[in-house]
Design an enzyme around this catalytic site. Structure first.
Site, PDB file in Angstrom:
ATOM      1  N   THR A   1      24.248 -89.183  19.965  1.00  0.00           N
ATOM      2  CA  THR A   1      22.702 -89.381  19.561  1.00  0.00           C
ATOM      3  C   THR A   1      22.861 -91.052  19.192  1.00  0.00           C
ATOM      4  O   THR A   1      24.040 -91.512  19.541  1.00  0.00           O
ATOM      5  CB  THR A   1      22.522 -88.791  17.975  1.00  0.00           C
ATOM      6  OG1 THR A   1      23.777 -89.387  17.078  1.00  0.00           O
ATOM      7  CG2 THR A   1      22.661 -87.270  18.019  1.00  0.00           C
TER       8      THR A   1
ATOM      9  N   HIS B   1      23.514 -92.553  16.317  1.00  0.00           N
ATOM     10  CA  HIS B   1      24.386 -92.844  15.196  1.00  0.00           C
ATOM     11  C   HIS B   1      25.251 -94.106  15.474  1.00  0.00           C
ATOM     12  O   HIS B   1      25.442 -95.012  14.867  1.00  0.00           O
ATOM     13  CB  HIS B   1      24.954 -91.489  14.933  1.00  0.00           C
ATOM     14  CG  HIS B   1      25.428 -91.580  13.573  1.00  0.00           C
ATOM     15  ND1 HIS B   1      24.751 -91.335  12.161  1.00  0.00           N
ATOM     16  CD2 HIS B   1      26.903 -91.412  12.958  1.00  0.00           C
ATOM     17  CE1 HIS B   1      25.492 -91.690  11.103  1.00  0.00           C
ATOM     18  NE2 HIS B   1      26.730 -91.570  11.724  1.00  0.00           N
TER      19      HIS B   1
HETATM   20  N1  INI Z   1      32.320 -93.357  11.134  1.00  0.00           N
HETATM   21  C1  INI Z   1      33.369 -94.076  11.829  1.00  0.00           C
HETATM   22  O1  INI Z   1      34.215 -94.690  11.093  1.00  0.00           O
HETATM   23  N2  INI Z   1      33.357 -93.716  12.884  1.00  0.00           N
HETATM   24  C2  INI Z   1      32.427 -93.096  13.591  1.00  0.00           C
HETATM   25  O2  INI Z   1      32.752 -92.705  14.884  1.00  0.00           O
HETATM   26  C3  INI Z   1      31.485 -92.308  13.081  1.00  0.00           C
HETATM   27  N3  INI Z   1      30.534 -91.497  13.793  1.00  0.00           N
HETATM   28  O3  INI Z   1      30.487 -91.586  14.982  1.00  0.00           O
HETATM   29  O4  INI Z   1      29.600 -90.887  12.958  1.00  0.00           O
HETATM   30  C4  INI Z   1      31.341 -92.633  11.764  1.00  0.00           C
HETATM   31  N4  INI Z   1      30.365 -91.947  10.790  1.00  0.00           N
HETATM   32  C5  INI Z   1      30.337 -92.141   9.331  1.00  0.00           C
HETATM   33  C6  INI Z   1      29.925 -93.438   8.693  1.00  0.00           C
HETATM   34  O5  INI Z   1      31.026 -94.514   8.999  1.00  0.00           O
HETATM   35  C7  INI Z   1      29.623 -93.241   7.317  1.00  0.00           C
HETATM   36  O6  INI Z   1      30.791 -92.921   6.817  1.00  0.00           O
HETATM   37  C8  INI Z   1      28.627 -92.278   6.927  1.00  0.00           C
HETATM   38  O7  INI Z   1      27.506 -92.267   7.854  1.00  0.00           O
HETATM   39  C9  INI Z   1      28.244 -92.229   5.561  1.00  0.00           C
HETATM   40  O8  INI Z   1      27.661 -93.304   5.136  1.00  0.00           O
END
Ligand code: INI
Length: 158
Positions: free
Chosen positions: A87, A89
């Site tokens: 996605t 994200h």
């Molecule tokens: N956080 C990361 O450090 N690396 C990732 O690859 C990742 N993905 O892919 O989702 C990730 N998501 C969490 C994000 O940093 C936040 O902690 C979360 O969205 C809450 O605010």
């Protein structure tokens, strides 16, 4: 000609490392690389290194912002790993993380180094966390020390 250049050794530097728990199996290697480089190459004292864990890379900028405002550190090293999924994200987390960290550096004039991997897959991340493409945590740590020394030289220059 006036040449301003930062050396890497910074024996009196106080360094904060902000590190994400998300993908911690990669980030642990970035942290080991960063601490090893700070101590072995930078001559930074163990008691002058502080490690702050955040949930994910998205939270790094906020933590670094507060660490910077505490005035207890000469530089902050941000460590994390963002791996592309299926996605959008990845784009949001990586974009906000990178922009947020550089905003703190610009606002505070304190070195903030970017030891955050942004990769297409886990293999690329492993390669950059102490295997065939080096250790980006160690590189970020040494960058922070060089910037501390460079900024001091700029301020001291006549
Ligand atoms: N956080 C990361 O450090 N690396 C990732 O690859 C990742 N993905 O892919 O989702 C990730 N998501 C969490 C994000 O940093 C936040 O902690 C979360 O969205 C809450 O605010």
């Amino acid at each position: 000609m006036n040449l301003l250049e930062g050396v890497v050794a910074a024996p009196n530097a106080r360094i904060a490392i902000a590190i994400a728990r998300f993908n911690h199996f990669i980030n642990d290697s970035l942290l080991n690389g960063a601490i090893g480089a700070l101590k072995r190459i930078g001559q930074v004292k163990d008691e002058n290194i502080t490690v702050a864990w955040v949930p994910g890379a998205y939270e790094l900028a906020l933590a670094v912002n507060v660490l910077a405002d505490s005035k207890k550190y000469d530089a902050v090293v941000a460590l994390g790993t963002i791996i592309r999924g299926s996605t959008a994200h990845f784009e949001f987390v990586a974009g906000e993380c990178s922009a947020g960290l550089s905003a703190v550096a610009s606002r505070t004039a304190m070195p903030v180094s970017f030891g955050v991997l942004t990769t297409e897959n886990i293999e690329q991340a492993i390669e950059r966390a102490g295997t065939k493409a080096g250790n980006k945590g160690a590189e970020a740590a040494l960058t922070a020390l060089e910037m501390i020394n460079l900024l001091q030289s700029i301020k001291a220059a006549k």
